[in-house]
Design a protein around this motif. Sequence first.
Motif, PDB file in Angstrom:
ATOM      1  N   LEU A   1      35.126  50.301  28.011  1.00 40.27           N
ATOM      2  CA  LEU A   1      34.093  50.096  29.027  1.00 40.27           C
ATOM      3  C   LEU A   1      34.483  48.999  30.009  1.00 40.27           C
ATOM      4  O   LEU A   1      34.081  49.030  31.176  1.00 40.27           O
ATOM      5  N   LEU A   2      35.286  48.050  29.529  1.00 37.46           N
ATOM      6  CA  LEU A   2      35.703  46.973  30.413  1.00 37.46           C
ATOM      7  C   LEU A   2      36.590  47.483  31.545  1.00 37.46           C
ATOM      8  O   LEU A   2      36.669  46.864  32.608  1.00 37.46           O
ATOM      9  N   LEU A   3      37.244  48.624  31.324  1.00 41.56           N
ATOM     10  CA  LEU A   3      38.038  49.218  32.388  1.00 41.56           C
ATOM     11  C   LEU A   3      37.156  49.640  33.569  1.00 41.56           C
ATOM     12  O   LEU A   3      37.612  49.667  34.714  1.00 41.56           O
ATOM     13  N   ALA A   4      35.893  49.967  33.268  1.00 40.08           N
ATOM     14  CA  ALA A   4      34.951  50.332  34.334  1.00 40.08           C
ATOM     15  C   ALA A   4      34.242  49.116  34.913  1.00 40.08           C
ATOM     16  O   ALA A   4      33.491  49.242  35.875  1.00 40.08           O
ATOM     17  N   GLY A   5      34.464  47.955  34.323  1.00 35.69           N
ATOM     18  CA  GLY A   5      33.848  46.731  34.812  1.00 35.69           C
ATOM     19  C   GLY A   5      32.948  46.091  33.768  1.00 35.69           C
ATOM     20  O   GLY A   5      32.477  46.768  32.844  1.00 35.69           O
ATOM     21  N   PRO A   6      32.683  44.797  33.877  1.00 33.67           N
ATOM     22  CA  PRO A   6      31.839  44.097  32.900  1.00 33.67           C
ATOM     23  C   PRO A   6      30.415  44.641  32.779  1.00 33.67           C
ATOM     24  O   PRO A   6      29.905  44.756  31.659  1.00 33.67           O
ATOM     25  N   PRO A   7      29.714  44.978  33.885  1.00 35.06           N
ATOM     26  CA  PRO A   7      28.318  45.416  33.723  1.00 35.06           C
ATOM     27  C   PRO A   7      28.122  46.598  32.783  1.00 35.06           C
ATOM     28  O   PRO A   7      27.179  46.580  31.970  1.00 35.06           O
TER      29      PRO A   7
ATOM     30  N   ALA B   1      25.781  46.354  29.538  1.00 42.22           N
ATOM     31  CA  ALA B   1      24.595  47.211  29.512  1.00 42.22           C
ATOM     32  C   ALA B   1      24.488  47.962  28.184  1.00 42.22           C
ATOM     33  O   ALA B   1      23.394  48.101  27.619  1.00 42.22           O
ATOM     34  N   LEU B   2      25.618  48.440  27.675  1.00 38.61           N
ATOM     35  CA  LEU B   2      25.581  49.162  26.405  1.00 38.61           C
ATOM     36  C   LEU B   2      25.205  48.226  25.253  1.00 38.61           C
ATOM     37  O   LEU B   2      24.419  48.594  24.368  1.00 38.61           O
ATOM     38  N   ILE B   3      25.750  47.008  25.256  1.00 39.72           N
ATOM     39  CA  ILE B   3      25.391  46.057  24.201  1.00 39.72           C
ATOM     40  C   ILE B   3      23.906  45.715  24.283  1.00 39.72           C
ATOM     41  O   ILE B   3      23.232  45.540  23.256  1.00 39.72           O
ATOM     42  N   THR B   4      23.384  45.627  25.500  1.00 41.83           N
ATOM     43  CA  THR B   4      21.949  45.388  25.674  1.00 41.83           C
ATOM     44  C   THR B   4      21.129  46.510  25.040  1.00 41.83           C
ATOM     45  O   THR B   4      20.154  46.258  24.320  1.00 41.83           O
ATOM     46  N   GLY B   5      21.524  47.749  25.291  1.00 45.61           N
ATOM     47  CA  GLY B   5      20.815  48.884  24.713  1.00 45.61           C
ATOM     48  C   GLY B   5      20.865  48.891  23.194  1.00 45.61           C
ATOM     49  O   GLY B   5      19.868  49.186  22.517  1.00 45.61           O
ATOM     50  N   LEU B   6      22.026  48.539  22.616  1.00 45.00           N
ATOM     51  CA  LEU B   6      22.153  48.492  21.158  1.00 45.00           C
ATOM     52  C   LEU B   6      21.273  47.391  20.565  1.00 45.00           C
ATOM     53  O   LEU B   6      20.682  47.564  19.492  1.00 45.00           O
ATOM     54  N   SER B   7      21.182  46.261  21.253  1.00 46.23           N
ATOM     55  CA  SER B   7      20.328  45.173  20.768  1.00 46.23           C
ATOM     56  C   SER B   7      18.860  45.587  20.779  1.00 46.23           C
ATOM     57  O   SER B   7      18.108  45.283  19.850  1.00 46.23           O
TER      58      SER B   7
ATOM     59  N   ASP C   1      22.736  46.603  14.961  1.00 41.93           N
ATOM     60  CA  ASP C   1      23.030  45.184  15.184  1.00 41.93           C
ATOM     61  C   ASP C   1      24.514  44.891  15.003  1.00 41.93           C
ATOM     62  O   ASP C   1      25.104  44.097  15.751  1.00 41.93           O
ATOM     63  N   ALA C   2      25.135  45.503  14.006  1.00 41.94           N
ATOM     64  CA  ALA C   2      26.556  45.259  13.758  1.00 41.94           C
ATOM     65  C   ALA C   2      27.419  45.754  14.912  1.00 41.94           C
ATOM     66  O   ALA C   2      28.392  45.108  15.301  1.00 41.94           O
ATOM     67  N   LEU C   3      27.061  46.902  15.480  1.00 42.85           N
ATOM     68  CA  LEU C   3      27.834  47.424  16.607  1.00 42.85           C
ATOM     69  C   LEU C   3      27.678  46.515  17.827  1.00 42.85           C
ATOM     70  O   LEU C   3      28.654  46.220  18.523  1.00 42.85           O
ATOM     71  N   ALA C   4      26.442  46.065  18.076  1.00 44.54           N
ATOM     72  CA  ALA C   4      26.225  45.131  19.184  1.00 44.54           C
ATOM     73  C   ALA C   4      26.979  43.826  18.946  1.00 44.54           C
ATOM     74  O   ALA C   4      27.598  43.275  19.859  1.00 44.54           O
ATOM     75  N   GLY C   5      26.949  43.332  17.705  1.00 48.73           N
ATOM     76  CA  GLY C   5      27.645  42.094  17.396  1.00 48.73           C
ATOM     77  C   GLY C   5      29.153  42.223  17.520  1.00 48.73           C
ATOM     78  O   GLY C   5      29.833  41.308  18.011  1.00 48.73           O
ATOM     79  N   ALA C   6      29.711  43.355  17.069  1.00 50.28           N
ATOM     80  CA  ALA C   6      31.157  43.553  17.164  1.00 50.28           C
ATOM     81  C   ALA C   6      31.612  43.646  18.613  1.00 50.28           C
ATOM     82  O   ALA C   6      32.630  43.070  19.002  1.00 50.28           O
ATOM     83  N   MET C   7      30.852  44.357  19.438  1.00 50.54           N
ATOM     84  CA  MET C   7      31.215  44.460  20.846  1.00 50.54           C
ATOM     85  C   MET C   7      31.120  43.102  21.534  1.00 50.54           C
ATOM     86  O   MET C   7      31.925  42.779  22.414  1.00 50.54           O
TER      87      MET C   7
END
Length: 411
Positions: free
Chosen positions: A172-178, A182-188, A27-33
């Motif tokens: 990851l933003l260098l590769a684009g927002p999605p 997507a990674l934050i979604t997976g962490l959540s 949760d902390a990693l998802a929240g920080a991102m």
Amino acid sequence: MNSAARHGHARGPAGLMGGIYLPRTADALAGAMTTYGIPLLVLATTNSAALTGFAFALEWIPRLAAFGWAGALVDRRGAAVVFQLASLARASALAAGAVLLHLYPNGPVASVTVVVLAATTGVLTEFSYIAAETAGAAAGRRAGRRAHRVQAVLLGIDQTATLAGPALAGLLLLAGPPPMLALITGLSLLAALLALRTPPSPLTSARAPKGQSGAGLLTGWRTIRSLPALGWLVTGLTLSNLATGLLQAAGPVIVVQHFGQSTTAVGLVWSAAAGATLLSVTICRFALDRVGLWPVGAACAILASLACLAAAQAPDYLSYLVLVAVLMAAEGGMTVVLRTLRSRLIPPEMFGSTLSATILILLLPFPVAGVLTALTPPDALGHVITVCAALQALGLFCAFARLRTDPALRT
């Protein structure tokens, strides 16, 4: 102590690891991102300093409005249930945002999407944070005299996430927002899955009145007023947060537009700060065993004040990065003191409500910092940060001067 509490205590480190530390890590990693990545996403999408500051404020204002509901809901339903539902809801919102930004990478739809994501994820992150803090406080109470060690581990998890989160979001933003979303979604989703192992919190009150968020905050406010040591420390840290919040809100503008660096460099600033804070928390953990709460807190307050005043006048990117890292390391030490103090002093039956009120007060400066960033011309941000740093120094001096002889910090 109820059976759930006895069971969690009996499991010892294994129970802490599986039921508390691992869900908190995801949760902390998802929240920080989310916290650091969304403003970067706004700047990358709109290229507007004013809109970046506005989005930062919008990210925090709904969070503040959610605290009363979050604390009351945790007291009524339990930390594990609230944590899991908040993580699932955040994953759903982020997945929808990733799809929209993939279909509409630019234009009005993209701008509206990132602003709505800022508000939505901000609210849901605070629900999961209140739930995680309540579960952590229960673990700290079971640890007895070693409560500060549990709090240091939890803060270390938060800072490790902050170490990786901003840099990872910027990369990851260098590769684009999605991809970032997507990674934050997976962490959540992972946090929600791990929350299945979190034991029912012994702090839950089945008699908490339904739908009375204002009453919950009022109860928390009265509890803070009845605990002078907690009240003074919260006051000093609130003024300190105005300065650190302004550095966070103005960070993308300062680093990208003033120092001419990339968005990845913005994440590097906060990753370096998190690394320094992680080291500071480790040092403070052993220092607290030897010298107590007040000396450690006072030393960190002095260091934070000096670093913030210097950061406002930083001549280049490298010095700015180092000074922000020193500032956040000192803030980390004061946070260990605060977490330990509130786990000792706040009655268990009203911990969720009081925790919500405490964090609400501490976070009030963050939307103010976003508004200041939006209204201040980029060239004048250094002067505004200097004024806020002076207020920080004054607030921390008054707080720790008042707490010098308080028995709560001498125990």
